[in-house]
Scaffold this motif. Sequence first.
Motif, short mmCIF file in Angstrom:
data_model
loop_
_atom_site.label_atom_id
_atom_site.label_comp_id
_atom_site.label_asym_id
_atom_site.label_seq_id
_atom_site.Cartn_x
_atom_site.Cartn_y
_atom_site.Cartn_z
N UNK A 297 0.87 -1.17 0.00
CA UNK A 297 0.00 0.00 0.00
C UNK A 297 0.91 1.23 0.00
N UNK A 298 1.00 1.89 -1.14
CA UNK A 298 1.83 3.08 -1.33
C UNK A 298 0.98 4.28 -0.95
N UNK A 299 1.15 4.77 0.28
CA UNK A 299 0.22 5.74 0.85
C UNK A 299 0.19 7.07 0.12
N UNK A 300 1.36 7.59 -0.27
CA UNK A 300 1.39 8.99 -0.65
C UNK A 300 1.47 9.85 0.60
N UNK A 301 0.93 11.05 0.56
CA UNK A 301 1.13 11.96 1.67
C UNK A 301 2.53 12.54 1.58
N UNK A 302 3.33 12.37 2.62
CA UNK A 302 4.71 12.85 2.56
C UNK A 302 5.62 11.88 3.29
N UNK A 303 6.87 11.81 2.85
CA UNK A 303 7.86 10.94 3.46
C UNK A 303 9.21 11.11 2.80
N UNK A 304 10.23 10.54 3.41
CA UNK A 304 11.56 10.55 2.84
C UNK A 304 12.42 11.71 3.30
N UNK A 305 13.72 11.59 3.00
CA UNK A 305 14.70 12.62 3.33
C UNK A 305 15.49 12.96 2.06
N UNK A 351 -8.86 16.14 -10.30
CA UNK A 351 -10.07 16.62 -9.62
C UNK A 351 -10.36 15.90 -8.31
N UNK A 352 -10.07 14.60 -8.24
CA UNK A 352 -10.52 13.81 -7.10
C UNK A 352 -9.48 12.81 -6.59
N UNK A 353 -8.23 13.21 -6.41
CA UNK A 353 -7.25 12.23 -5.95
C UNK A 353 -7.53 11.69 -4.56
N UNK A 354 -8.15 12.51 -3.71
CA UNK A 354 -8.36 12.10 -2.33
C UNK A 354 -9.47 11.07 -2.17
N UNK A 355 -10.16 10.72 -3.27
CA UNK A 355 -11.19 9.70 -3.15
C UNK A 355 -10.60 8.30 -3.00
N UNK A 356 -9.30 8.17 -3.18
CA UNK A 356 -8.58 6.99 -2.71
C UNK A 356 -7.26 7.49 -2.13
N UNK A 357 -7.28 7.74 -0.82
CA UNK A 357 -6.11 8.37 -0.19
C UNK A 357 -6.13 8.11 1.30
N UNK A 358 -5.08 7.47 1.78
CA UNK A 358 -4.84 7.34 3.21
C UNK A 358 -3.36 7.63 3.43
N UNK A 359 -3.06 8.74 4.07
CA UNK A 359 -1.67 9.19 4.19
C UNK A 359 -0.89 8.39 5.22
N UNK A 360 -1.56 7.52 5.95
CA UNK A 360 -0.87 6.69 6.93
C UNK A 360 -1.64 5.39 7.13
N UNK A 361 -1.10 4.48 7.93
CA UNK A 361 -1.63 3.13 8.16
C UNK A 361 -2.04 2.47 6.82
N UNK A 362 -2.98 1.53 6.81
CA UNK A 362 -3.54 0.90 5.61
C UNK A 362 -2.79 -0.37 5.19
N UNK A 363 -3.44 -1.15 4.30
CA UNK A 363 -2.88 -2.46 3.92
C UNK A 363 -3.57 -3.01 2.68
N UNK A 364 -3.01 -4.12 2.17
CA UNK A 364 -3.59 -4.84 1.03
C UNK A 364 -3.30 -6.32 1.19
N UNK A 375 -7.37 -2.06 2.95
CA UNK A 375 -7.73 -1.22 4.09
C UNK A 375 -7.29 0.21 3.77
N UNK A 376 -8.25 1.07 3.47
CA UNK A 376 -7.98 2.50 3.30
C UNK A 376 -8.13 3.12 4.69
N UNK A 377 -7.04 3.02 5.46
CA UNK A 377 -7.12 3.08 6.89
C UNK A 377 -7.58 4.38 7.51
N UNK A 378 -7.17 5.52 6.97
CA UNK A 378 -7.44 6.79 7.65
C UNK A 378 -8.93 7.08 7.73
#
Length: 497
Positions: A297-305, A351-364, A375-378
């Motif tokens: 589950x590649x969440x998106x949101x923000x991460x990395x250095x 227009x609607x990216x957040x209609x499948x978006x969980x920036x944390x937790x979640x699974x497949x 699991x779209x956890x948020x």
Amino acid sequence: MAFPSIYPTGTTIYNSKKAYSGYTVFPSNKGALLIDMNGREVKLWAGLGGFPNKILPGGYVVGTTGRRSPKAGYQDELALVQVDWDGHIVWKFDKTEKIHDKGEEPRYIARQHHDFQREGNPVGYYAPGQDPYTDKGNTLILTHENVFKPEISDKILIDDKIIEVNWQGEIIWEWKVSDHFDEFGFSEGAKNAIYKNPGLRKNLGGDWFHTNSISYVGPNKWYDQGDERFAPDNILFDGRNTNILAIIDKKTGKIVWQVGPDYTANEAVKKLGQIIGQHHFHMIPKGLPGEGNLLVFDNGGHGGYGDPNPSSVTGVDNAVRDYSRVLEFNPVTLEIVWQYTPTEAGNLLFTDPSKFFSSYISSAQRLPNGNTLITEGSDGRLIEVTPEHEIVWEYINPYENTFLGKFHQNMVYRAYRVPYEWVPQLQTPEEVDIEPIDVSTFRVPGSVVGAGLGEITTVDGIDPDRIAKERQEEEKDPDGQANFCTITISKKDVEDK
């Protein structure tokens, strides 16, 4: 994006002919909750925590007895336990570390977080012929250990430690992420960002890597073909804060396979695309559709250095995306075999990216019929989708948690589907199909379906059906396109995606 304040909960869609029917377990604010396909709560182990909860054959559940005070430790669970149907603890582990928290007597706790695996099954969910043991065997556990590594940062680090314990609770193998800092290939910009801010959590230290999944590779075709990187005893893990997915050689402790943190390193990873803040990285077990491929589950949101950029002036959380992806990909070529994104869900990314978006937790989880339980956890949303991306089961968690006195969330960390026969204490439930409601006419009490109730005025010189006709003509045009404020999208653009 807008989110409704009133919405149905429980099971909202169920197609029994296309779904893989069974029980689903997830951690709720009441305890470890087991539901059937119609959302009936068939078992609750009250108060049992879950980071995550997993069902074992015979109606056992694995969970946690409680959590350390968040003012003393970061996401530390007290004890990992296996509980029988009647609530009796039949196995327990809490001997990772003896802690001395202010105001409390010294005690041993597990410091478990995010994942564990029981021997017999590599990933913690059903796969043919790979049942987890219930009365013997080793358990792989993800834990924390505070360390000071000046070559990484001048701050205390909340490090991730993977341990393997036998049935008697003895630690027989361990591996710490920070010991392998130089193997991960961080850029100088990333190292500088980590040194200054290694994911600091107030007074608790730096959660610099944030491993959130561990699993065994398990039997697979790649190893059968001679690729030693995929030896069945090797261990997959990932770092949410570093955007890294990797495999550990269990015999040597070395990293033998890795994706990230640099997603521009070669054409294969460029095509795979930037993975951000991911969860539940594992290999699909032998005997299931897609066996040998990697699922995440590649969440998106923000991460990395990395180097500072307009989204991150410090270089911390320097990769950003406003939607999620579930990816199934080949571990050798990195080719995407299957995916579920807002596009496959029927939404435009602009227009609607957040209609499948969980920036944390979640699974497949890959199911025996080829479907995927997501699991779209948020938002506490569980969906089962077919290979063709049709939703054949949907459940919305009806239970909310309250944080800091005023914030409400129905989040679900991770859910698992198990076959009916894993829970012999229950009779197979009646399965009743649930058709998706027509949202254009769905109303709460007191609200009315307003179409056609008011006066309709025809404007001089304007066809009253103009809007519908124009839309129909545009849909017929094979070269049709849509114009939005900052982007123009054609049919070909969508098809190419």
